[in-house]
Design a protein around this motif. Sequence first.
Motif, PDB file in Angstrom:
ATOM      1  N   THR A 233      57.215  62.751  43.143  1.00 26.84           N
ATOM      2  CA  THR A 233      56.598  61.426  42.995  1.00 26.84           C
ATOM      3  C   THR A 233      55.098  61.569  42.782  1.00 26.84           C
ATOM      4  N   GLU A 234      54.518  60.538  42.186  1.00 25.19           N
ATOM      5  CA  GLU A 234      53.074  60.339  42.159  1.00 25.19           C
ATOM      6  C   GLU A 234      52.837  58.940  42.702  1.00 25.19           C
ATOM      7  N   MET A 235      51.925  58.818  43.654  1.00 27.16           N
ATOM      8  CA  MET A 235      51.709  57.537  44.322  1.00 27.16           C
ATOM      9  C   MET A 235      50.256  57.111  44.207  1.00 27.16           C
ATOM     10  N   TYR A 236      50.082  55.784  44.224  1.00 33.20           N
ATOM     11  CA  TYR A 236      48.754  55.185  44.148  1.00 33.20           C
ATOM     12  C   TYR A 236      48.727  53.968  45.051  1.00 33.20           C
ATOM     13  N   PHE A 237      47.649  53.841  45.815  1.00 36.64           N
ATOM     14  CA  PHE A 237      47.449  52.629  46.597  1.00 36.64           C
ATOM     15  C   PHE A 237      45.966  52.275  46.544  1.00 36.64           C
ATOM     16  N   GLY A 238      45.694  50.996  46.201  1.00 33.50           N
ATOM     17  CA  GLY A 238      44.305  50.593  46.066  1.00 33.50           C
ATOM     18  C   GLY A 238      44.059  49.162  46.483  1.00 33.50           C
ATOM     19  N   LEU A 239      42.827  48.905  46.888  1.00 34.37           N
ATOM     20  CA  LEU A 239      42.339  47.565  47.195  1.00 34.37           C
ATOM     21  C   LEU A 239      41.163  47.282  46.280  1.00 34.37           C
ATOM     22  N   SER A 240      41.142  46.094  45.660  1.00 31.85           N
ATOM     23  CA  SER A 240      40.071  45.798  44.701  1.00 31.85           C
ATOM     24  C   SER A 240      39.657  44.334  44.788  1.00 31.85           C
ATOM     25  N   ARG A 241      38.409  44.116  44.356  1.00 34.62           N
ATOM     26  CA  ARG A 241      37.869  42.763  44.250  1.00 34.62           C
ATOM     27  C   ARG A 241      37.197  42.655  42.896  1.00 34.62           C
ATOM     28  N   SER A 242      37.651  41.668  42.067  1.00 32.87           N
ATOM     29  CA  SER A 242      37.165  41.537  40.696  1.00 32.87           C
ATOM     30  C   SER A 242      36.606  40.152  40.442  1.00 32.87           C
ATOM     31  N   ALA A 243      35.499  40.110  39.714  1.00 31.63           N
ATOM     32  CA  ALA A 243      34.964  38.872  39.162  1.00 31.63           C
ATOM     33  C   ALA A 243      35.311  38.855  37.680  1.00 31.63           C
ATOM     34  N   VAL A 244      36.146  37.884  37.264  1.00 32.62           N
ATOM     35  CA  VAL A 244      36.711  37.870  35.913  1.00 32.62           C
ATOM     36  C   VAL A 244      36.130  36.718  35.110  1.00 32.62           C
ATOM     37  N   LYS A 245      35.727  37.031  33.857  1.00 35.07           N
ATOM     38  CA  LYS A 245      35.213  36.004  32.947  1.00 35.07           C
ATOM     39  C   LYS A 245      35.889  36.169  31.596  1.00 35.07           C
ATOM     40  N   PRO A 246      36.816  35.260  31.212  1.00 36.41           N
ATOM     41  CA  PRO A 246      37.448  35.355  29.897  1.00 36.41           C
ATOM     42  C   PRO A 246      36.403  35.214  28.784  1.00 36.41           C
ATOM     43  N   LEU A 247      36.520  36.031  27.757  1.00 40.77           N
ATOM     44  CA  LEU A 247      35.580  36.033  26.638  1.00 40.77           C
ATOM     45  C   LEU A 247      36.188  35.325  25.433  1.00 40.77           C
ATOM     46  N   PHE A 248      36.939  34.249  25.712  1.00 47.49           N
ATOM     47  CA  PHE A 248      37.551  33.411  24.683  1.00 47.49           C
ATOM     48  C   PHE A 248      37.752  32.036  25.314  1.00 47.49           C
ATOM     49  N   ASP A 249      38.153  31.077  24.539  1.00 46.01           N
ATOM     50  CA  ASP A 249      38.309  29.703  25.019  1.00 46.01           C
ATOM     51  C   ASP A 249      39.546  29.602  25.896  1.00 46.01           C
ATOM     52  N   TYR A 250      39.334  29.537  27.209  1.00 50.38           N
ATOM     53  CA  TYR A 250      40.461  29.486  28.137  1.00 50.38           C
ATOM     54  C   TYR A 250      40.034  28.837  29.444  1.00 50.38           C
ATOM     55  N   THR A 251      40.904  27.938  29.954  1.00 50.87           N
ATOM     56  CA  THR A 251      40.675  27.284  31.243  1.00 50.87           C
ATOM     57  C   THR A 251      41.999  27.225  31.997  1.00 50.87           C
ATOM     58  N   TYR A 252      41.952  27.570  33.256  1.00 49.88           N
ATOM     59  CA  TYR A 252      43.126  27.424  34.102  1.00 49.88           C
ATOM     60  C   TYR A 252      42.945  26.158  34.935  1.00 49.88           C
ATOM     61  N   VAL A 253      43.912  25.224  34.784  1.00 49.90           N
ATOM     62  CA  VAL A 253      43.819  23.927  35.453  1.00 49.90           C
ATOM     63  C   VAL A 253      44.826  23.894  36.598  1.00 49.90           C
ATOM     64  N   ARG A 254      44.321  23.565  37.801  1.00 48.63           N
ATOM     65  CA  ARG A 254      45.163  23.450  38.989  1.00 48.63           C
ATOM     66  C   ARG A 254      44.792  22.142  39.678  1.00 48.63           C
ATOM     67  N   GLY A 255      45.596  21.071  39.407  1.00 53.21           N
ATOM     68  CA  GLY A 255      45.269  19.748  39.935  1.00 53.21           C
ATOM     69  C   GLY A 255      43.989  19.251  39.293  1.00 53.21           C
ATOM     70  N   THR A 256      42.996  18.980  40.115  1.00 52.75           N
ATOM     71  CA  THR A 256      41.698  18.530  39.609  1.00 52.75           C
ATOM     72  C   THR A 256      40.728  19.691  39.415  1.00 52.75           C
ATOM     73  N   GLU A 257      41.194  20.910  39.707  1.00 50.01           N
ATOM     74  CA  GLU A 257      40.327  22.092  39.627  1.00 50.01           C
ATOM     75  C   GLU A 257      40.521  22.783  38.280  1.00 50.01           C
ATOM     76  N   ALA A 258      39.393  23.056  37.575  1.00 47.96           N
ATOM     77  CA  ALA A 258      39.431  23.744  36.282  1.00 47.96           C
ATOM     78  C   ALA A 258      38.601  25.022  36.398  1.00 47.96           C
ATOM     79  N   LEU A 259      39.254  26.165  36.164  1.00 49.45           N
ATOM     80  CA  LEU A 259      38.599  27.466  36.315  1.00 49.45           C
ATOM     81  C   LEU A 259      38.414  28.123  34.953  1.00 49.45           C
ATOM     82  N   THR A 260      37.140  28.356  34.597  1.00 47.53           N
ATOM     83  CA  THR A 260      36.840  29.104  33.371  1.00 47.53           C
ATOM     84  C   THR A 260      36.471  30.555  33.690  1.00 47.53           C
ATOM     85  N   ASP A 261      36.086  30.824  34.912  1.00 46.59           N
ATOM     86  CA  ASP A 261      35.978  32.198  35.415  1.00 46.59           C
ATOM     87  C   ASP A 261      36.419  32.177  36.876  1.00 46.59           C
TER      88      ASP A 261
END
Length: 826
Positions: free
Chosen positions: A573-601
């Motif tokens: 076997t080969e195994m991997y375990f990791g913990l990460s924290r990412s700040a993501v910014k789409p570089l194209f026209d995209y919005t994630y809508v959740r109720g009244t919340e709109a996330l562009t990054d």
Amino acid sequence: MKKSWILGLFFLTQILFAQKIMHGQVIDYDTTIPIAFAKINYNNKILYTNWEGRFTVDIKDESKPINVSYKGYHDKSHYLSVGAKYIIIKMVSDNSQANQEMYTDNQTNLVIKKVIESRNQNQPEKVLNTYEYKNYEHLLVTANPDSIASKIDTTYKSRWFGKPKLVLDSTNYKFKKLVEKQHIYQTEKVNLIQHSKYGTKETVLASRMAGFKKPLYEYLGLNLVSYSLYENHLDILEVSVQNPVSNAGRRMFVFKMIDTVKIQDRKVYRIYFQPKKLNSNKLRGLLYIDAENFAIAKAFYRVYGVVNINATFSFNYLKKHQIWFPEKRTFTVVKGNNTEDLKIFGGTIKFNSSIEGLGQNASDRMYLKLESKPYDVKINENVIIKQPAIRIEVPESSMSKPEGYWRNFQRDSIDRRKAPTYINIDSLSAAEKIEHKIFLGKKIFNGYLPVSFFDIDLRTLLKYNNYEGFRFGIGGVTNDKLSEKYRLGAYVAYGLKDNGWKYQLTPSLLLDKETTTWVSASYTDDVAEIGQIQFATQSRRFKIYDPRPINISTFYNHKTANAFIESKYIPKTEMYFGLSRSAVKPLFDYTYVRGTEALTDYNLTTAQFAIQWNPFSSYMQTSTGRLEIDKRFPKFALQLTQSFNHLLGSDFSYSKVDFRITHEIKYLSGHETAFILQSGLVFGEAPLTHLYSIAPNNLNKDALLKRITFAGKYSFETMFFNEFFSSRYVSLQARHTFNKVKLAYKIKPEISVVSRVAFGTMENQNRHIGFTYKTMEKGYFESGIEVNQLFKGFGVTFFTRYGPYGLPKFEDNLSLKISYVLDLGF
């Protein structure tokens, strides 16, 4: 009295000259495979060829023909040529009988049936609780000097103007002088074979290879021929073939009882086997079966094809344990019915067919021979095997045995060419820096160029895509010259089109050398393709370019801090375990809508566990880590990702499961069939950037010629970029690759037929705003043909799209691409 003596001598001379012994061989006209036990009728006398198709006949009248008959072939009448010393009789297949099968007679079939039923009582691995023995193995590449003419040939070389030029060719003469003094190549190994209820393990006690200070691990891991003859499949040149003494083997082969003989005062049956259907299988052989316990006492196997392989197994009967135990094995390889070269140890060695062998170049007389002989055999004694899942262990001490150690194995040898071979090849290797070149080649094969204590990552130097344009950079990782316990990886890159800098820094600490366990931390500021499928345990191979990203324009920027651990602690076997924290910014026209919340990054905090499991592969433990030496299939990969909402500012909570099975089937003919089954599931809310696009690779343009780009190996060539997205998908790819076809000088393309299918669905589709795409509930299908390595590594691919998502305009369903395969010769 004197006259009587002269008269008697005269009549004796007449008798001797009137009768001569003729040797010959009967072979198949098309394949040159010997025809065993063919019926020969000469001068009203009946005889049969042996299992190699050879025969000897007393010729009394040269005007009479030799008549040969065999089921499945046309009868052949062969008239002797004047002065012939050896004859080859070529028989032509009878097409009217091509589909007819030969059958085993009842008596022989009963013997073979008992052999199969008694396998568990005769196989040492099944009968004996433990066993242990040492094994001396000697492999050489050589030629018989007596078979090479020492004359200097003359040839004529054409010129642009004037008469052809006479040229002296001394190749044969020089080659004969070389092989009279030494072998072409050789290597030796002493290993300890141990078996218990936990498995079988090999420990290398000593090894040496001509030209190398340290033997190549790849050679030490070669499994040229199976040790056991009772498994369902036999390994010949690392390709599995059906064992004739198996249930499936009885359906594939016909068996013929030849006679009974004595081996160690035990009665054994001599049985020949060959395929039931002519030319349907190229494995033939001769088995010696113990008449009392139906065990294999001796065996000869021969495979005819791209190379001709002869394998001989000898066994010793142990009265105390009532079992036949391995005594010796011999393995030879010569060139078969092909015009290609056989590559050994990264070089090119030419082998000649052993059938006719006339009019060939001197180098074509070369052959490979391997001999191994067990000694110091111990049966049912206390055997302790450490890590039985590791098939081969190579201690550092085995690499540097003194010359005196090897003299112990020369007491039975009268080979005067052995010692000069090591001396001369060691000198040549040092002068040509062969060992360093192989080390450098391995590094490049994995994508690195070593420069002092730093290995430059060749993938970081130059890239291109529609968002960054040309991307220039440099990166790599420190190597063992700086430290074996610490390493530092880093890269920096700049995109000319987006005017953006990207970088990564990764320090690492080695926790355990034996299991290759590293703990690392990294910080990355870079861009990534949306919807890509990537396994953390996926091995890297050097590509001179990465074709798919060239035409991709939809990326996202991520600033990621990551801490992870990689390990091969669990065998296979080969195994991997990791913990990460990412700040993501789409570089194209995209919005994630959740109720009244709109996330562009948005931010993501994730934990990821990945495992690559290769249960059928074999591994070698060395002083530098654990290596996969015998790659067997299927292989399994599983990756689990969990995103935590509100942890360190994370905006999403979802679970992600990725799974992949890869399977390859290699045939002795050189063909290969490969399958990839892959699936991904997302539970919960996840942004489009971290879902699945199924690796499309087609430009959305209206003309076929405008869509010509570079093809990928596993991408969907007719699917347009960003055409389909899924939160759950499953895909299957099948590929069959044929032998290379010689079209012209140095033009030998590799042809593959490929089919791909994918199904996918999307949950929460209405939450992804500003980006138009489709889903694949009905199934996406494409098939095509790849003609790779047409010239200098370049080739062409052609695919067509069909099924529920076929497009109305026929031309839009087609894909024509350029392929490139870099062959480094490893």
